[in-house]
Scaffold this motif. Sequence first.
Motif, PDB file in Angstrom:
ATOM      1  N   THR A  29      37.704  39.569  37.754  1.00 26.71           N
ATOM      2  CA  THR A  29      36.791  38.384  37.377  1.00 26.71           C
ATOM      3  C   THR A  29      37.203  37.220  36.401  1.00 26.71           C
ATOM      4  O   THR A  29      36.514  36.603  35.930  1.00 26.71           O
ATOM      5  N   VAL A  30      38.517  37.662  36.027  1.00 22.26           N
ATOM      6  CA  VAL A  30      39.311  36.735  35.232  1.00 22.26           C
ATOM      7  C   VAL A  30      40.558  36.354  35.883  1.00 22.26           C
ATOM      8  O   VAL A  30      41.231  37.228  36.667  1.00 22.26           O
ATOM      9  N   GLY A  31      41.223  35.244  35.753  1.00 22.86           N
ATOM     10  CA  GLY A  31      42.619  34.690  36.425  1.00 22.86           C
ATOM     11  C   GLY A  31      42.206  34.403  37.871  1.00 22.86           C
ATOM     12  O   GLY A  31      41.138  34.326  38.289  1.00 22.86           O
ATOM     13  N   GLY A  32      43.306  33.815  38.537  1.00 26.53           N
ATOM     14  CA  GLY A  32      43.111  33.297  39.810  1.00 26.53           C
ATOM     15  C   GLY A  32      42.177  32.232  40.009  1.00 26.53           C
ATOM     16  O   GLY A  32      42.218  31.437  39.102  1.00 26.53           O
ATOM     17  N   LEU A  33      41.454  32.397  41.010  1.00 23.99           N
ATOM     18  CA  LEU A  33      40.517  31.331  41.512  1.00 23.99           C
ATOM     19  C   LEU A  33      39.210  31.352  40.663  1.00 23.99           C
ATOM     20  O   LEU A  33      38.395  30.493  40.872  1.00 23.99           O
ATOM     21  N   THR A  34      39.078  32.383  40.051  1.00 21.82           N
ATOM     22  CA  THR A  34      37.767  32.911  39.225  1.00 21.82           C
ATOM     23  C   THR A  34      37.383  31.726  38.391  1.00 21.82           C
ATOM     24  O   THR A  34      36.276  31.563  38.041  1.00 21.82           O
ATOM     25  N   LYS A  35      38.526  31.165  37.679  1.00 27.23           N
ATOM     26  CA  LYS A  35      38.183  30.183  36.691  1.00 27.23           C
ATOM     27  C   LYS A  35      38.199  28.777  37.261  1.00 27.23           C
ATOM     28  O   LYS A  35      38.422  27.862  36.583  1.00 27.23           O
ATOM     29  N   LEU A  36      38.928  28.467  38.409  1.00 28.34           N
ATOM     30  CA  LEU A  36      39.191  27.186  38.983  1.00 28.34           C
ATOM     31  C   LEU A  36      38.362  26.812  39.989  1.00 28.34           C
ATOM     32  O   LEU A  36      37.915  25.577  39.975  1.00 28.34           O
ATOM     33  N   HIS A  37      37.952  27.768  40.995  1.00 27.73           N
ATOM     34  CA  HIS A  37      37.141  27.317  42.282  1.00 27.73           C
ATOM     35  C   HIS A  37      35.708  27.069  41.658  1.00 27.73           C
ATOM     36  O   HIS A  37      34.986  28.082  41.017  1.00 27.73           O
ATOM     37  N   PRO A  38      34.925  25.937  41.747  1.00 23.53           N
ATOM     38  CA  PRO A  38      33.697  25.834  41.284  1.00 23.53           C
ATOM     39  C   PRO A  38      32.720  26.673  41.927  1.00 23.53           C
ATOM     40  O   PRO A  38      31.704  27.117  41.010  1.00 23.53           O
ATOM     41  N   LEU A  39      32.893  27.016  43.212  1.00 20.10           N
ATOM     42  CA  LEU A  39      31.866  28.002  43.755  1.00 20.10           C
ATOM     43  C   LEU A  39      31.985  29.395  43.499  1.00 20.10           C
ATOM     44  O   LEU A  39      31.179  29.912  43.347  1.00 20.10           O
ATOM     45  N   VAL A  40      33.460  29.536  43.205  1.00 19.34           N
ATOM     46  CA  VAL A  40      33.559  31.069  42.653  1.00 19.34           C
ATOM     47  C   VAL A  40      32.872  31.308  41.355  1.00 19.34           C
ATOM     48  O   VAL A  40      32.274  32.292  41.250  1.00 19.34           O
TER      49      VAL A  40
END
Length: 440
Positions: A337-348
């Motif tokens: 739930t941290v790292g990768g797309l979790t902090k980048l993709h707005p819908l994620v």
Amino acid sequence: MSNTIQGFSRLTKKEKIAWLTATFLPENPEATHILKQYWNDDSTLQQLHDEFIENTISNYYLPLGIAPNFLINDKSFAIPMAIEESSVVAAASKAAKFWMSRGGFKAEILGTEKIGQVHFTFSGNALLLEQLFEAKKAILLEDLKPHTESMENRGGGITSLTLVNKTEALDNYYQLHVTFETRDAMGANFINSCLEQLAESWLREYREAHNNNKADLVIIMSILSNYVPGCIVKAEVSCPVSELSEANGIDPEVFAAKFVQAVNIAEVEPYRAVTHNKGIMNGIDAVVLATGNDFRAIEAGAHAYASKHGSYSSLTHATVENGIFKFWIEIPLALGTVGGLTKLHPLVKLNLEMLGNPSAPQLMEIVAVAGLAQNFGAVKSLTTTGIQKGHMKMHLMNMLNQLQATPEEKEAAILHFKTHKVSHSAVSSLISSIRKSETV
């Protein structure tokens, strides 16, 4: 004529599309328009998506749906699901509603251990290698401190380091087998960085102990494993058999017996188990994708776990004991739930917020429940009305869109197929008859 190109990655997005359409889509005048119509008007958002991968030319959309009414460990959830397959969201929602009045889903974490390995060959004396490893193990771990310090501050880090002799399986093959706790991170980059440092330190220590002789020990590769049998979550539902009376109107004891037997079949028959587990992964992958996690890794790990006893088997299990129906799943899920797309993709980010910004273990529970709900819905349909009745009605809109049906034609078709069996030929025939009657 050659279709190869040099320096493709250095072209602009428009230049990439121009070359692609001219070279591979010359007879499709709509190709450029189709690709560009999925570009986001927000240039900042589009740039963000462009930078997720290489050689981006457009965005590929999947529907994002919501499965409401999930009660998990006495807490309510609306679960986001990104998937293109008809009936998946509906089946999960229906199962969630069914179990909400029967105590909901219970879930628990059985372990969060992840694994990585340094693979190498060694042609010397195995006993001397084991002695060297034990003598140098503390140094190897100390060398990893710069990589593990931050994770250790969050309660994670390396939990074990062992030398594994695999020469019986493959000549001269050994491993440094490492287990990790990565807390709320999926941890792939952390694990791989640790493993590469470990390989470097291990080779250095071997050379120093053998007068710089490196011929006997060769590092092959250093990589995490997506098979994580120590990172397990269990989810289950249960109720008295008598409370299954709403299961498509059949006798609850008959339904329970057929349901358990269907799951038992999937436990012993691989041909059935593959499709059975595919249905589970319909629910799991949809939530994994919606929360920015790696569904390919989850798929690989889940199917490996389904084969852990030597043959491919069901990931879910069911029993009836003392009048109580019980249905559960145990599955490895390495999520973050941290790292990768979790902090980048707005819908994620929005989807995780919708789920209450769960920790990685909490997300494991939610995802496992989604898979169990999906499987319950599928097996329930298979053992009662059959899978096609509900699936084809959900697929109706896709068929109508393929036939380019108008809003009026869609409305008439939906009304007609409330009482008629859906098939592609039946839908096509109905639309043809409607259009013929309009031209008379």
